[in-house]
Each structure stands twice: as structure tokens, then as C-alpha cells.
Motif scaffolding. Structure first.
Motif, PDB file in Angstrom:
ATOM      1  N   GLY A  27       0.790  -1.211   0.000  1.00 38.98           N
ATOM      2  CA  GLY A  27       0.000   0.000   0.000  1.00 38.98           C
ATOM      3  C   GLY A  27       0.828   1.269   0.000  1.00 38.98           C
ATOM      4  O   GLY A  27       2.017   1.274  -0.331  1.00 38.98           O
ATOM      5  N   VAL A  28       0.192   2.358   0.425  1.00 39.12           N
ATOM      6  CA  VAL A  28       0.789   3.688   0.334  1.00 39.12           C
ATOM      7  C   VAL A  28       0.664   4.395   1.682  1.00 39.12           C
ATOM      8  O   VAL A  28      -0.370   4.302   2.354  1.00 39.12           O
ATOM      9  CB  VAL A  28       0.088   4.530  -0.752  1.00 39.12           C
ATOM     10  N   LEU A  29       1.720   5.108   2.040  1.00 37.78           N
ATOM     11  CA  LEU A  29       1.703   5.973   3.213  1.00 37.78           C
ATOM     12  C   LEU A  29       1.765   7.417   2.751  1.00 37.78           C
ATOM     13  O   LEU A  29       2.678   7.809   2.024  1.00 37.78           O
ATOM     14  CB  LEU A  29       2.905   5.673   4.119  1.00 37.78           C
ATOM     15  N   GLU A  54      -2.423   4.481   4.316  1.00 43.21           N
ATOM     16  CA  GLU A  54      -2.225   5.114   5.616  1.00 43.21           C
ATOM     17  C   GLU A  54      -2.024   6.603   5.392  1.00 43.21           C
ATOM     18  O   GLU A  54      -1.332   7.007   4.463  1.00 43.21           O
ATOM     19  CB  GLU A  54      -0.992   4.560   6.334  1.00 43.21           C
ATOM     20  N   ILE A  55      -2.638   7.402   6.236  1.00 47.86           N
ATOM     21  CA  ILE A  55      -2.362   8.842   6.248  1.00 47.86           C
ATOM     22  C   ILE A  55      -1.941   9.196   7.666  1.00 47.86           C
ATOM     23  O   ILE A  55      -2.652   8.901   8.630  1.00 47.86           O
ATOM     24  CB  ILE A  55      -3.592   9.681   5.844  1.00 47.86           C
ATOM     25  N   ARG A  56      -0.766   9.837   7.787  1.00 49.62           N
ATOM     26  CA  ARG A  56      -0.213  10.142   9.106  1.00 49.62           C
ATOM     27  C   ARG A  56       0.136  11.618   9.226  1.00 49.62           C
ATOM     28  O   ARG A  56       0.706  12.213   8.309  1.00 49.62           O
ATOM     29  CB  ARG A  56       1.062   9.327   9.367  1.00 49.62           C
ATOM     30  N   GLY A  57      -0.215  12.185  10.364  1.00 52.23           N
ATOM     31  CA  GLY A  57       0.282  13.482  10.753  1.00 52.23           C
ATOM     32  C   GLY A  57       1.255  13.306  11.895  1.00 52.23           C
ATOM     33  O   GLY A  57       1.640  12.178  12.240  1.00 52.23           O
ATOM     34  N   LYS A  58       1.620  14.418  12.531  1.00 55.23           N
ATOM     35  CA  LYS A  58       2.569  14.352  13.645  1.00 55.23           C
ATOM     36  C   LYS A  58       1.963  14.938  14.911  1.00 55.23           C
ATOM     37  O   LYS A  58       2.662  15.448  15.775  1.00 55.23           O
ATOM     38  CB  LYS A  58       3.852  15.095  13.269  1.00 55.23           C
ATOM     39  N   GLY A  59       0.644  14.825  14.999  1.00 54.42           N
ATOM     40  CA  GLY A  59      -0.068  15.326  16.166  1.00 54.42           C
ATOM     41  C   GLY A  59      -1.313  16.075  15.752  1.00 54.42           C
ATOM     42  O   GLY A  59      -1.246  16.940  14.861  1.00 54.42           O
TER      43      GLY A  59
END
Length: 323
Positions: A27-29, A54-59
């Protein structure tokens, strides 16, 4: 796993489109930079691909996806959210950022223009997983079908702000807040409207906290209300919501649930696996004291589970979500 970096000035839809073309089995991040990311103006962001995402932030305080969309701009649930995931998705995971629908109510709810999801999981078979996310809107903040799992998330809204046609939707250690109505005081508020699938466990809240802002001294605030059209033979629209070891602020009505004195509730009485039910609910007083819930105050359609009932429900949820 392929990684795509998205800065504030990068259109997120471009990254979603690129992710949909990926053939990597892992998959993809998508990694979001700190700051405010703009949603499509008065339109949804959309992903509809079997590639795991996946989608990620840092807070959640530092990374915000913000836009405005609502029923008045685009008709139907799958078109009026900030971020929508379609029927082809298999696995979507969101971590550590905020999704905010900034729509402000300008009309009465009966005008059917205020619905404004932050997220729409328009998917019956895949799985949505959200960890340490914040979701903000007013009406209909989170809409889910199928299977979803929220862990340590914060959710804000005022009318039916968690709802949908789910099979199993688990909220663990989440903080849920009913906010003020921007149109004035003393309007009723409802956290949930379940339209769960026939005989399924529906919405399950395990070790969650429910808070409420001041909506006026005459405002009625409920955990859930019925849509009113569920039946034994209906495919969905069952009133299935469970509270397990949750703490509820005293601003909420002690009945917990409401049929608004006229709507049909189905099933007519909760049980371990469906309907309106609670287990070991606690009430938070204004002075911070935590007291046992008076089960006798519960709406007549509600059900108080035993420890054994709660264990059975948790086991079924775990199996359904393959935890």
C-alpha cells in the motif's frame, strides 16, 4: 510501502490520486506536514482504491485538514464530507491529525442543509482504523458503514455527530464532546443516531468519556436517538449502541436515549448484542466526582448488561474486527 510527502501547499487530492495508482501490495503511506491543509473548496476529498492506505500526521494539534462542505452544497452523505472513502477500499488507517469541517449552521435542522461530515466511510466490507485522530464538525461529524475502529480519538459535534449504517464500529478510550449550537441556546443535542445493520452489534463505546459544553439550562442532551424506521425485517436502521465502562458528564439526560416521544425504537428492548444498552456507566458531576449511574433512569427501551453480557459483546466485537 510507497511514501508520499504532502506539504501545506500540496493538494491532498493529488496525493490520493497517486496512491490509487500504486501497485505495491503493502500500500501507500501519505505523510502530512505540520500546519493547516486545505480541503477541496466546498467539495470532498476522495479515495476509492483497493490499495491499502495510511495517512499520518505528527499530532492532531499540529496537523489539521480543514475545509467546508455540507448537504446544501452537495446532496447525499458520500458527497458532503471533507474526506470520503469509497466502496472499493480494503484497509484505510489514519493517525495523528485533525479533520475539521468548518461549516457553520445557518438554518433549522429540518431544512436538511446542515449535515456536514468530517469523514465518511462509505464502505461495507473494508476496515477503517483511526488512532489519536480528532474529528470536528457540528452535525453528522462521523459517518460509517461496515467496519471501523477508533482508538484514543477526540470527536466534536452537536446533532447525530456519530452515525451510520454500520455492522461493527468500535470506539476505545475516546473523548466525545457535544458542543454549543452556534445558532443559540436551549436546542436539543444527540451524540448518536444508529442505523446499524439488522442484528449487528452496531456502535460500541468501550472506556470512553462523554463531555458537553453549555448549551443553555433548558437544553436536552442525549447519547442517542432513533431514526424511527427500524423493523425486524429491515436490512438496517436498527438502534444498536452499547456503552461499556464509560463516563458521562451530568449535562446528559439520565435517560441516555430518546425516541422523542413518538418514533419507533427497534429493537424495542436492548440485549447484550444489539439495541440500546449500557454496562457500568458512571456519571461525572460538575465538581469532578464520579458516581454510579442510576440504571432505573434509563429509557424503557434501554438495557443494562451484566458482566457476562459485556464479555460476550467484547468477544463478538473482537471477532468482527479481527483484533
Amino acid at each position: 510501502m510507497k511514501t508520499i510527502f504532502v506539504n501545506e501547499t500540496d493538494p491532498l487530492q493529488n496525493a490520493l490520486d497517486e496512491a490509487a495508482k500504486c501497485t505495491d501490495a503493502d500500500g501507500v503511506l501519505i505523510e502530512l506536514s505540520d500546519g493547516v491543509h486545505a480541503g477541496n473548496e466546498k467539495a470532498r476529498l476522495f479515495y476509492d482504491s483497493p490499495e491499502p492506505l495510511e495517512i499520518r500526521g505528527k499530532g492532531a494539534e499540529k496537523c489539521v485538514l480543514r475545509g467546508e462542505n455540507c448537504e446544501s452544497y452537495h446532496k447525499d452523505t458520500e458527497n458532503r464530507a471533507i474526506l470520503t472513502f469509497g466502496e472499493k477500499c480494503t484497509r484505510v488507517s489514519l493517525f495523528d491529525f485533525t479533520i475539521e469541517n468548518a461549516h457553520i449552521k445557518t438554518a433549522d435542522d429540518c431544512s436538511l442543509g446542515n449535515q456536514a461530515e468530517a469523514i465518511c466511510w462509505h464502505n461495507k466490507t473494508g476496515k477503517l482504523f483511526c488512532s489519536k485522530m480528532t474529528f470536528k464538525s457540528r452535525q453528522d461529524t462521523i459517518h460509517v458503514k461496515g467496519f471501523s475502529h477508533f482508538v484514543e480519538c477526540e470527536i466534536f459535534g452537536d446533532v447525530d455527530f456519530i452515525w451510520g449504517y454500520c455492522d461493527t464500529s468500535l470506539f476505545e478510550k475516546c473523548k466525545i464532546t457535544t458542543i454549543r449550537d452556534n445558532r443559540g441556546e436551549n436546542r436539543p443535542a444527540y451524540v448518536l443516531q444508529s442505523r446499524a445493520l439488522n442484528s449487528k452489534v452496531g456502535f460500541v463505546f468501550d472506556s470512553c468519556e462523554f463531555f458537553a459544553e453549555d448549551r443553555g439550562e433548558n437544553a436536552k442532551i442525549y447519547i442517542g436517538r432513533t431514526e424511527g424506521t427500524g423493523r425486524a425485517d429491515s436490512l438496517d436502521r436498527w438502534d444498536s449502541i452499547a456503552l461499556l465502562d464509560c463516563v458521562i458528564s451530568e449535562q446528559y439526560d439520565s435517560a441516555l436515549w430518546t425516541n422523542e416521544e413518538k418514533r419507533v425504537v427497534f429493537p424495542q428492548k436492548g440485549s447484550a448484542l444489539c439495541g440500546w444498552r449500557e454496562f457500568e456507566t458512571k456519571i461525572r458531576q460538575k465538581d469532578g466526582a464520579i458516581l454510579p449511574y442510576n440504571k432505573n433512569a434509563q429509557n424503557k427501551h434501554g438495557f443494562s448488561m451484566t458482566k457476562s453480557d459485556a464479555e460476550i459483546l467484547r468477544a463478538v466485537v473482537k471477532s468482527n474486527l479481527k483484533l
